[in-house]
Design an enzyme around this catalytic site. Structure first.
Site, PDB file in Angstrom:
ATOM      1  N   GLU A 121       0.830  -1.204   0.000  1.00 19.62           N
ATOM      2  CA  GLU A 121       0.000   0.000   0.000  1.00 19.62           C
ATOM      3  C   GLU A 121       0.866   1.256   0.000  1.00 19.62           C
ATOM      4  O   GLU A 121       0.562   2.235  -0.690  1.00 19.62           O
ATOM      5  CB  GLU A 121      -0.943  -0.029   1.203  1.00 19.62           C
ATOM      6  CG  GLU A 121      -2.041  -1.079   1.047  1.00 19.62           C
ATOM      7  CD  GLU A 121      -2.851  -1.294   2.301  1.00 19.62           C
ATOM      8  OE1 GLU A 121      -4.068  -1.078   2.265  1.00 19.62           O
ATOM      9  OE2 GLU A 121      -2.262  -1.690   3.337  1.00 19.62           O
TER      10      GLU A 121
ATOM     11  N   GLU B  92      -3.914  -9.773   3.314  1.00 22.67           N
ATOM     12  CA  GLU B  92      -4.712  -9.609   4.530  1.00 22.67           C
ATOM     13  C   GLU B  92      -5.896 -10.569   4.624  1.00 22.67           C
ATOM     14  O   GLU B  92      -6.183 -11.112   5.697  1.00 22.67           O
ATOM     15  CB  GLU B  92      -5.213  -8.158   4.641  1.00 22.67           C
ATOM     16  CG  GLU B  92      -4.131  -7.142   4.940  1.00 22.67           C
ATOM     17  CD  GLU B  92      -3.500  -6.542   3.688  1.00 22.67           C
ATOM     18  OE1 GLU B  92      -2.843  -5.491   3.811  1.00 22.67           O
ATOM     19  OE2 GLU B  92      -3.662  -7.137   2.587  1.00 22.67           O
TER      20      GLU B  92
END
Length: 306
Positions: free
Chosen positions: A120, A143
């Site tokens: 990210e 995730e």
């Protein structure tokens, strides 16, 4: 025991291209790999505030030979009270957003695994520049495989950088891809010939990009990552991809959260998507699925001795 460093990360100015490109080294001395914990976020925050005003580009490089950034600190995600976790995630969003507010082109020089929060961070840059490693390393958003979801914009960034249907499927399943597959998918804006040439390749890529906005303005951009799903050129493709894959996604809390955050980003924009990610992640980490996934991660790490 030596105190861990505080204050800005190392900043060098590279003028080899005729432009002043700031090269920031993401480091965590004393740790085997770089992990995005709160102390590192605070150092990054100070670094972006300390950048010289006249720079014409920014490149993020890793101080680890093994990874770019391995991900976020799962202990914080597991242990912080709900309000503190939301604040931690929001702070990370703010720090990463400082990259987008720079008036100059930016790039992440990916030398190894870029996972979760590390991916990210990289995707907040205008460009992803990568180099092959000794063996194909993973990049992506794992995730959902831990029973949670991205919290720093990943759901809205990855589908704008590669085939959106593939990106949504991968994020919903928590499956990173290898360097080779990422290269084939067009995820990288440039690929260096080797790890040794990665930094220079990234500096040259940045130097070739046009300045953002009016160079006399500060900040020089709208403060949003340049590559995201609510940017006009990506919205229709991502909307079509979401409609196409919704019925194929796993019937899990994380997969539903990913689809929701993508949908919010498309309909309400970047800031709303970030808030949706925070809400979903806080809820998921306390769910049976999230608790089991995170516990399994730590058990596996303990068996490996790390």
């Amino acid at each position: 025991m030596t105190d861990l460093p505080t204050g800005p990360l190392p900043i060098e100015i590279d003028s080899s291209t005729g432009k002043r490109v700031a090269v920031v080294t993401i480091e965590q001395p004393g740790k085997p790999v770089v992990v995005m914990d709160e102390p590192l976020l605070r150092r990054m925050d100070a670094t972006f505030d300390a950048l010289p005003a006249e720079i014409q580009g920014l490149v993020l490089v890793s101080g680890s030979a093994r990874v770019f950034v391995a991900g976020a600190n799962l202990e914080s995600i597991r242990d912080l009270p709900d309000g503190d976790l939301a604040a931690y995630l929001r702070y990370g969003q703010t720090v990463f957003g400082k990259i987008a507010r720079l008036p100059c082109p930016t790039a992440a020089a990916i030398n190894g695994a870029a996972l979760g929060g590390g991916m990210e961070l990289a995707m907040h840059c205008d460009g992803l520049v990568a180099a092959p490693g000794p063996k194909p390393y993973p990049v992506g958003l794992p995730e959902a495989g831990l029973g949670i979801c991205p919290g720093w914009g990943g759901t809205n960034l990855l589908p704008a950088r590669m085939d959106p249907a593939q990106a949504i499927r991968l994020t919903a399943a928590g499956k990173p891809i290898t360097f080779n597959d990422a290269s084939a998918a067009g995820l990288f804006d440039a690929v260096a010939e080797s790890a040794e040439s990665l930094r220079q390749t990234a500096v040259e890529w940045v130097a070739e990009q046009p300045a953002k906005g009016d160079p006399g303005r500060s900040p020089g951009s709208d403060g949003l990552p340049s590559v995201r799903i609510d940017a006009a050129k990506h919205t229709a493709a991502v909307l079509g991809a979401l409609d196409a894959v919704k019925g194929d996604l796993p019937d899990t809390g994380p997969a539903r959260a990913v689809a929701e955050c993508v949908n919010v980003g498309l309909l309400q924009g970047w800031e709303a998507a970030l808030e949706a990610e925070i809400r979903c992640l806080v809820e998921l980490r306390s769910s049976p699925e999230g608790r089991a996934g995170i516990a399994a991660f730590f058990e596996k790490s303990a068996k490996k001795g790390g």
